[in-house]
Write an enzyme that holds these catalytic residues in place. Structure first.
Site, PDB file in Angstrom:
ATOM      1  N   ASP A  17     -11.407 -12.777 -18.122  1.00 13.94           N
ATOM      2  CA  ASP A  17     -10.076 -12.410 -18.553  1.00 13.94           C
ATOM      3  C   ASP A  17      -9.738 -11.252 -17.944  1.00 13.94           C
ATOM      4  O   ASP A  17     -10.469 -10.539 -17.616  1.00 13.94           O
ATOM      5  CB  ASP A  17     -10.600 -12.389 -20.182  1.00 13.94           C
ATOM      6  CG  ASP A  17      -9.242 -12.101 -21.017  1.00 13.94           C
ATOM      7  OD1 ASP A  17      -8.142 -12.511 -20.554  1.00 13.94           O
ATOM      8  OD2 ASP A  17      -9.581 -12.140 -22.417  1.00 13.94           O
ATOM      9  N   ASN A  65      -4.101 -22.582 -23.135  1.00 10.16           N
ATOM     10  CA  ASN A  65      -3.278 -22.049 -21.811  1.00 10.16           C
ATOM     11  C   ASN A  65      -2.114 -22.778 -21.395  1.00 10.16           C
ATOM     12  O   ASN A  65      -1.263 -22.465 -20.763  1.00 10.16           O
ATOM     13  CB  ASN A  65      -4.246 -21.995 -20.822  1.00 10.16           C
ATOM     14  CG  ASN A  65      -5.223 -20.797 -20.857  1.00 10.16           C
ATOM     15  OD1 ASN A  65      -6.258 -20.547 -20.320  1.00 10.16           O
ATOM     16  ND2 ASN A  65      -4.885 -19.568 -21.656  1.00 10.16           N
TER      17      ASN A  65
HETATM   18  C1  FPP Z   1      -7.291 -15.133 -18.064  1.00  7.90           C
HETATM   19  O1  FPP Z   1      -6.570 -13.744 -17.384  1.00  7.90           O
HETATM   20  C2  FPP Z   1      -7.468 -15.770 -16.661  1.00  7.90           C
HETATM   21  C3  FPP Z   1      -6.928 -17.161 -16.711  1.00  7.90           C
HETATM   22  C4  FPP Z   1      -6.226 -17.824 -17.776  1.00  7.90           C
HETATM   23  C5  FPP Z   1      -7.183 -17.749 -15.541  1.00  7.90           C
HETATM   24  C6  FPP Z   1      -8.630 -17.786 -14.752  1.00  7.90           C
HETATM   25  C7  FPP Z   1      -8.411 -18.363 -13.452  1.00  7.90           C
HETATM   26  C8  FPP Z   1      -8.634 -17.574 -12.304  1.00  7.90           C
HETATM   27  C9  FPP Z   1      -9.544 -16.456 -12.304  1.00  7.90           C
HETATM   28  C10 FPP Z   1      -8.865 -18.269 -11.138  1.00  7.90           C
HETATM   29  C11 FPP Z   1      -9.932 -19.151 -10.725  1.00  7.90           C
HETATM   30  C12 FPP Z   1      -9.687 -19.751  -9.753  1.00  7.90           C
HETATM   31  C13 FPP Z   1     -10.629 -20.936  -9.427  1.00  7.90           C
HETATM   32  C14 FPP Z   1     -10.565 -21.596  -8.014  1.00  7.90           C
HETATM   33  C15 FPP Z   1     -11.901 -21.068 -10.135  1.00  7.90           C
HETATM   34  P1  FPP Z   1      -5.268 -13.518 -18.499  1.00  7.90           P
HETATM   35  O2  FPP Z   1      -4.210 -14.167 -17.607  1.00  7.90           O
HETATM   36  O3  FPP Z   1      -5.504 -14.190 -19.673  1.00  7.90           O
HETATM   37  O4  FPP Z   1      -5.138 -11.946 -18.221  1.00  7.90           O
HETATM   38  P2  FPP Z   1      -4.419 -10.997 -19.254  1.00  7.90           P
HETATM   39  O5  FPP Z   1      -5.375 -11.222 -20.628  1.00  7.90           O
HETATM   40  O6  FPP Z   1      -4.497  -9.736 -18.662  1.00  7.90           O
HETATM   41  O7  FPP Z   1      -3.363 -11.459 -19.573  1.00  7.90           O
END
Ligand code: FPP
Length: 228
Positions: A17, A65
């Site tokens: 996250d 998501n």
């Molecule tokens: C949450 O941060 C993250 C996600 C919804 C996506 C996670 C995916 C990756 C890290 C890429 C992984 C890739 C591979 C190839 C395994 P957020 O977007 O909710 O962040 P925020 O809470 O700051 O908005």
């Protein structure tokens, strides 16, 4: 890092996250944070291999998501797919079995084909299992398992969970300061230890991971029993 073998978790799971915030702090688009987050996934899984951790899983995309802007969803799907292609050689070389868990009926045919071929090709690799939870939610999992269990006239839910055959997570780490389970492995997390850290996922690397493992090692797990 020296750690007694019994203090090394069998299955570590990561709720990644804070990618969006990480990018916003730098005046960039949210997807920039996801790209950098891929580097953290790579570093943490390499570290798990080195430490002899048998299962490492990543909560990459929840059922909820799907409600994000289309562009961000598409970018994430492309990112997962391209990473599977580019990491294939690495998984074979290092003996990593790759497993994707989630509601795959919502994924594109192209993505499903990529997943099938990767899972098939790496099925016999036995150094470590890397699991990507995509389009996953704990409630979805329990519901689909309950339906299949009932259809089979059975009364034990576990063999029908999407995670069947994978040990329950010993340790679940969540980054970015949020302290919730967010519909993740609701059933499987019954006795998991949790470590929460303020570090944003793209900054969560080897040292932060070691700190989380140290914290886990210091916990006293009793599984509801009294201490011997
Ligand atoms: C949450 O941060 C993250 C996600 C919804 C996506 C996670 C995916 C990756 C890290 C890429 C992984 C890739 C591979 C190839 C395994 P957020 O977007 O909710 O962040 P925020 O809470 O700051 O908005």
């Amino acid at each position: 890092m020296m750690m007694e073998p019994e203090r090394i978790p069998v299955h570590v799971s990561l709720i990644m996250d804070g990618n969006g915030r990480w990018a916003q702090q730098r005046g960039k688009e949210r997807t920039f944070g996801h790209f950098e987050g891929v580097e953290s996934v790579r570093e943490i899984s390499d570290e798990c291999l080195k430490l002899g951790i048998r299962y490492v899983s990543f909560f990459a995309f929840s059922e909820e998501n799907w409600n994000r802007p289309r562009k961000e969803v598409d970018t994430l799907m492309e990112l997962f797919m391209s990473n599977m292609h580019s990491q294939f050689g690495n998984f074979m070389e290092k003996g990593v079995r790759y497993v994707v868990i989630g509601n795959r009926s919502r994924l594109s045919d192209k993505f499903n084909k990529t997943i099938d071929s990767l899972m098939e090709a790496t099925a016999a690799n036995d150094k470590m299992t890397m699991i990507l939870f995509v389009s996953y939610s704990g409630k979805w999992d329990i519901l689909q398992a309950a339906r299949r269990m009932a259809a089979a006239g059975a009364d034990d839910l576990e063999p029908y969970l999407a995670t069947a055959g994978i040990p329950d997570p010993d340790l679940i780490i969540r980054t970015s300061g949020e302290k919730r389970i967010s519909n993740y492995m609701l059933w499987q997390a019954a006795y998991s230890e949790f470590v929460f850290t303020d570090t944003l996922w793209p900054d969560f690397r080897k040292d932060s991971f070691h700190a989380a493992l140290e914290e886990y090692a210091s916990r006293d797990r009793r599984f509801g029993k009294v201490k011997k």
